[in-house]
Enzyme design. Structure first.
Site, PDB file in Angstrom:
ATOM      1  N   SER A  55       3.049   8.684 -15.408  1.00  0.00           N
ATOM      2  CA  SER A  55       2.836   7.376 -14.790  1.00  0.00           C
ATOM      3  C   SER A  55       3.064   7.530 -13.301  1.00  0.00           C
ATOM      4  O   SER A  55       3.896   8.340 -12.875  1.00  0.00           O
ATOM      5  CB  SER A  55       3.803   6.323 -15.333  1.00  0.00           C
ATOM      6  OG  SER A  55       3.462   5.969 -16.649  1.00  0.00           O
ATOM      7  N   GLU A  62      -3.540  -1.100   1.940  1.00  0.00           N
ATOM      8  CA  GLU A  62      -4.410  -2.137   1.408  1.00  0.00           C
ATOM      9  C   GLU A  62      -3.981  -2.631   0.027  1.00  0.00           C
ATOM     10  O   GLU A  62      -4.587  -3.535  -0.507  1.00  0.00           O
ATOM     11  CB  GLU A  62      -5.851  -1.613   1.349  1.00  0.00           C
ATOM     12  CG  GLU A  62      -6.397  -1.156   2.683  1.00  0.00           C
ATOM     13  CD  GLU A  62      -5.946   0.250   3.119  1.00  0.00           C
ATOM     14  OE1 GLU A  62      -6.240   0.616   4.269  1.00  0.00           O
ATOM     15  OE2 GLU A  62      -5.293   0.970   2.326  1.00  0.00           O
ATOM     16  N   SER A  63      -2.986  -2.054  -0.614  1.00  0.00           N
ATOM     17  CA  SER A  63      -2.369  -2.465  -1.876  1.00  0.00           C
ATOM     18  C   SER A  63      -1.896  -1.257  -2.672  1.00  0.00           C
ATOM     19  O   SER A  63      -0.946  -0.613  -2.277  1.00  0.00           O
ATOM     20  CB  SER A  63      -3.243  -3.385  -2.715  1.00  0.00           C
ATOM     21  OG  SER A  63      -2.420  -4.022  -3.684  1.00  0.00           O
ATOM     22  N   HIS A  68      -1.213   5.122 -15.890  1.00  0.00           N
ATOM     23  CA  HIS A  68      -0.355   5.468 -17.022  1.00  0.00           C
ATOM     24  C   HIS A  68      -1.241   6.283 -17.956  1.00  0.00           C
ATOM     25  O   HIS A  68      -2.338   5.835 -18.306  1.00  0.00           O
ATOM     26  CB  HIS A  68       0.169   4.217 -17.732  1.00  0.00           C
ATOM     27  CG  HIS A  68       0.880   3.292 -16.797  1.00  0.00           C
ATOM     28  ND1 HIS A  68       2.154   3.524 -16.340  1.00  0.00           N
ATOM     29  CD2 HIS A  68       0.468   2.157 -16.195  1.00  0.00           C
ATOM     30  CE1 HIS A  68       2.509   2.554 -15.513  1.00  0.00           C
ATOM     31  NE2 HIS A  68       1.497   1.720 -15.403  1.00  0.00           N
ATOM     32  N   CYS A  83      -7.045  -4.777  -0.727  1.00  0.00           N
ATOM     33  CA  CYS A  83      -7.184  -6.012   0.045  1.00  0.00           C
ATOM     34  C   CYS A  83      -8.038  -5.717   1.269  1.00  0.00           C
ATOM     35  O   CYS A  83      -8.049  -4.595   1.767  1.00  0.00           O
ATOM     36  CB  CYS A  83      -5.816  -6.526   0.485  1.00  0.00           C
ATOM     37  SG  CYS A  83      -4.760  -6.970  -0.904  1.00  0.00           S
TER      38      CYS A  83
END
Length: 125
Positions: A55, A62-63, A68, A83
């Site tokens: 994971s 930008e985010s 996983h 974003c």
């Protein structure tokens, strides 16, 4: 209306067990996917599970990109959230599914933070 961000949720099937179970390879692919999309990387954090699975998250200006893996099933759950207008989450998604040697991908995009135009404010006199 405009959205603050685009969030691609990908169900990635038929991937290589060896790749999905290798923390270094998964991290490398996720970082390169972010760069392929034109993102600016801020932080990277990955964890290897026992007996298998990885994971991790790549935090971008930008985010984020998150993953996983279930190597024993050849499956990875992937999020690519961006974003702004500069970074295309689909570019990252296409890159990583190719590198994971995916046989099948089901992906959808959700607009995040859909902002309604402001209503004319009532003025109290």
């Amino acid at each position: 209306m405009r959205a603050l961000g685009r969030h691609v949720l990908a169900e990635v099937y038929g991937c290589s067990f060896e790749i999905l179970n290798d923390i270094k390879k998964v991290e490398e692919i996720m970082v390169k996917a972010a760069l392929e999309a034109g993102a600016e990387i801020r932080e990277v954090c990955f964890h290897k599970f026992s007996p298998q699975g990885v994971s991790g998250v790549v935090v971008i200006s930008e985010s984020h990109l998150a993953i996983h893996t279930w190597p024993e099933l050849g499956y990875a759950a992937v999020d690519v959230f961006t974003c702004g207008e500069r970074v295309n989450p689909w570019d990252a998604c296409r890159y990583l599914t190719e590198k994971f040697k995916a046989a099948d991908v089901h992906a959808t995009e959700i607009e995040r933070g859909v902002i309604e135009p402001p209503q004319a404010a009532a003025v109290n006199l």
